[in-house]
Scaffold this active site. Structure first.
Site, PDB file in Angstrom:
ATOM      1  CE  LYS A  66       7.567  -1.356   3.727  1.00 25.09           C
ATOM      2  NZ  LYS A  66       6.695  -2.166   4.599  1.00 25.09           N
TER       3      LYS A  66
ATOM      4  CB  VAL B  46      -0.943  -0.099   1.271  1.00 18.91           C
ATOM      5  CG1 VAL B  46      -1.432   1.238   1.272  1.00 18.91           C
ATOM      6  CG2 VAL B  46      -1.817  -1.012   1.470  1.00 18.91           C
TER       7      VAL B  46
ATOM      8  CG  ASP C 140      -1.292  -6.581   8.042  1.00 24.59           C
ATOM      9  OD1 ASP C 140      -2.101  -7.235   7.635  1.00 24.59           O
ATOM     10  OD2 ASP C 140      -0.700  -5.782   7.117  1.00 24.59           O
TER      11      ASP C 140
ATOM     12  CB  VAL D 219      10.330  -4.077  -1.655  1.00 24.50           C
ATOM     13  CG1 VAL D 219      11.339  -4.856  -1.311  1.00 24.50           C
ATOM     14  CG2 VAL D 219       9.507  -4.016  -0.562  1.00 24.50           C
TER      15      VAL D 219
END
Ligand SMILES: Nc1ncnc2c1ncn2[C@@H]1O[C@H](COP(=O)(O)OP(=O)(O)OP(=O)(O)O)[C@@H](O)[C@H]1O
Length: 680
Positions: free
Chosen positions: A44, A25, A138, A29
């Site tokens: 990232k 989102v 998550d 990367v």
């Protein structure tokens, strides 16, 4: 592959970016080379200007990643800002995520021994995190990364939370984060907060995801997923296609997917589940799922092209279902709070109903039957129904007027990037073991403090020595200190005793008082949680900017802990910017009050409708098998009931949206007040 302790440079010039290997989102990367060390890494790259919604989450992720020390958790080597980007340097996991691997080669999911092996490794990571007071929040296949040698690491701490957090951080545990399909019901409900067990639910959903190639309800938009998760019986391995799975696997999934979090096993208990006897070595994983796979960058490119094609087709065909599929393919995490998106998502629900799969519908409980009754009998669109409804439409209209709140937010000063420099610079500790700031130093910076909270993030051995009981650092936490209640401006977030203390007068006080009369669920939650007796988060005082959920902490700002900012009996001096902020604040408080009032009415309305109409519909459905509804009057009544039911569903969704908006609003208010305090 883990690289032995080396000092990774914090200069963009020292890295050579190669191909893109992943996208989330908030970030892209890349595979890259660390030139001075000649080591392949993953970087990232987050555009801080684009993710001002969740910079706080990013900061937390960077800090957590730099402190963790477990073979099954992805740590970062270092991070730094370059231009308006944040670079997080981490080990390159050449296999990519389990989601990517499934999308490329196992669209129907993995074999059971693969699943057992992957899940055991993930569970080891969770045991470590939980033992150290962290909730990942998550867990999903998109965040399970595989290295060349088959080793597994759980990644993405963007929304992780610390159980020992206080203040705003603790509040974040009462908010709505994660990815809807994997999100535990108690997280969605936002009633009593949640704990480690939320990860166990997500772990169960991930088990199903690995078994089927997709998570349950993944084809639905988030709003629908919310409703289905809350109303349906938990999903499981109960279908014809699941016959191939062992009883122990089915049992493991069933144990994780219990709606009552207290009845779910803890991560360390789950690790002893017989299912993990099927687990093999990670070498086996390498042979079983990585052999023959093209390089990660190539796979990523192909998946991205597919995604673009799908998107294009869906745009051409006006096929909204693909929108949700896109999100799934990208492995989107973290609920998107964009109000427009939410509205669009909610508007799609009707469309999705028609394409429900047997899997999703069969997994249903009695409530789902009721939903289906509504779904298949009522042909009209939700908007049509709303337009001609007597008792629902005015509520809808009133709610639709609320978006003016967004405009209120837009008035706030928001230019976070400049202030960010230094906040994200997290170099590699010379000696990892020394990353253990003293707990109790009230003047430490936010990063230091986070270090303290995560000082527990030490080696796995230590966890094992502790037998995964209460982490050692908890025992050494300072004795609970009674501090005078901190004055939030967050209205209903305040515990009663704080609200009732007449510390703030004038318009502020009026605002508080009005807030009090509407005790939404957020207030209840906060009440529960503010009883915690640990000292307030000192870092709260160092907040100098905020946008969305983002707090900019001045890197060198050392502000002593001030627990009672509005302790005087006069309102805070409102000069210059303060005055304009105060007036914005008042407007928002006013809107918030209206909103809460609306919510209150909605809750009552929904309760009434659902209580009565559910009974009737049920009676109608059950009765219909014995006494067919023959008279036109009966049929008309039945159809009215169905419409009511449908309206009810729509209102429930609206309610959920309002709740989320309210939660955001509360946080903004609270932060503005803190900012005010600091300026004074
Ligand atoms: N260290 C790594 N090595 C290889 N691939 C990686 C690595 N880190 C991330 N990826 C890939 O990049 C994708 C996106 O990364 P990540 O999940 O950290 O970004 P994000 O914006 O936080 O994503 P989201 O929040 O959507 O899950 C991952 O799903 C994974 O496929």
């Amino acid at each position: 592959m883990d690289v032995p302790k080396q000092k990774f440079p914090v200069n963009a010039e020292d890295y050579k970016l190669y191909e893109e290997v992943g996208e989330g989102v908030s970030a892209s990367v890349y595979r890259a080379l660390c030139v001075p060390l000649n080591v392949i890494v993953a970087i990232k790259v987050l555009d801080l200007e684009k993710c001002n919604n969740d910079l706080d989450g990013i900061r937390r992720e960077v800090q957590t990643m730099s402190l963790i020390n477990h073979p099954n958790l992805l740590r970062s080597y270092c991070s730094f800002t370059t231009g308006h980007n944040l670079w997080v340097i981490m080990p390159f996991m050449a296999g990519g995520s389990c989601l990517h691997i499934m999308k490329t080669s196992y669209p129907e999911g993995f074999e059971e021994p693969v699943i057992a092996t992957v899940l055991r490794e993930v569970l080891k990571a969770l045991v470590y995190l939980h033992a150290h007071g962290h909730i990942h929040r998550d867990v999903k296949a998109g965040n399970i990364l595989v290295d060349n040698n088959g080793s597994i690491k759980l990644a993405d701490f963007g929304v992780s939370a610390c159980m020992f957090d206080t203040g705003d951080r603790q509040r974040s545990r009462n908010t709505f984060v994660g990815t809807p399909c994997w999100m535990a019901p108690e997280v969605m409900q936002q009633l009593h907060g949640y704990d480690f067990k939320a990860d166990i639910w997500s772990f169960g959903i991930t088990a199903l995801e690995l078994a089927h190639g997709h998570a349950p309800f993944s084809k639905y938009p988030p709003m629908k997923v919310l409703l289905m998760t809350l109303q349906n019986a938990p999903p499981g391995l109960d279908y014809e296609r699941d016959k191939k799975f062992s009883k122990s696997f089915k049992d493991l999934v069933a144990a994780c997917l219990v709606k009552d979090p207290k009845k779910r096993p803890s991560s360390d208990k789950l690790l002893k589940h017989p299912f993990f006897k099927h687990a093999k070595t990670t070498d086996y994983l390498q042979r079983a799922i990585l052999d023959g796979l093209p390089p990660l960058g190539d796979r990523f490119r192909v998946l991205k092209a597919k995604e673009a094609e799908l998107l294009q087709n869906s745009e051409l065909n006006g096929n909204k279902e693909h929108l949700s599929q896109q999100e799934y393919i990208r492995g989107i995490s973290a609920w998107n709070f964009n109000l427009e998106d939410l509205k669009n998502q909610a508007a799609l629900i009707q469309d999705y109903d028609e394409s429900s799969t047997a899997e999703d519908l069969n997994a249903s409980s009695k409530q789902q039957d009721k939903l289906n009754d509504v779904k298949f009998s009522a042909e009209r669109s939700s908007s049509e129904i709303l337009n001609d409804s007597d008792d629902g439409s005015h509520l809808e209209d009133e709610i639709d007027e609320v978006p003016s709140l967004e405009d209120s937010f837009a008035a706030f000063p928001m230019k976070p990037i400049q202030a960010l420099k230094g906040c994200f610079d997290v170099g590699q500790a010379d000696d990892e073991d020394t990353v253990s700031p003293t707990i109790g130093d009230e003047n430490r910076s936010d990063i230091e403090q986070h270090g303290a909270m995560t000082s527990s993030l030490k080696s796995e051995d230590q966890v094992e020595k502790n037998d995964v009981r209460l982490p050692e650092h908890r025992k050494s936490l300072p004795r609970p200190t009674i501090i005078s209640p901190k004055k939030y401006s967050s209205g209903s977030l305040l515990p009663d005793k704080v609200l009732s203390s007449k510390k703030v007068v004038g318009d502020f006080e009026r605002g508080f008082r009005v807030e009090r009369s509407y005790s939404g669920p957020i207030q209840g939650r906060q009440k529960n949680n503010t009883t915690n007796s640990y000292p307030e988060d000192a870092s709260e005082e160092a907040v100098v900017q905020r946008k969305g959920r983002f707090k900019v902490i001045s890197a060198d700002l050392k502000v002593p802990v001030v627990s009672s900012t509005f302790s005087g009996t006069t309102s805070p001096p409102a000069s210059g910017i303060s005055a304009s902020v105060v007036s914005s604040l008042q407007t928002i408080l006013y809107h918030s009050t209206l909103q809460k009032e609306e919510l209150h009415r909605l809750i009552k309305f929904v309760e009434q409708i659902s209580g009565n109409s559910m009974e009737y519909v049920e009676a109608g459905v059950n009765g219909s098998t014995q006494i067919p509804l023959t008279s036109p009057r009966e049929r008309e009544l039945q159809s009215q009931l169905i419409q009511l039911q449908q309206r009810n569903t729509i209102l429930a969704e609206k309610l959920q949206r309002q709740k989320m908006m309210n939660a955001q609003l509360e946080m903004k208010l609270s932060d503005l007040m803190k900012k005010e305090n600091i300026e004074e």
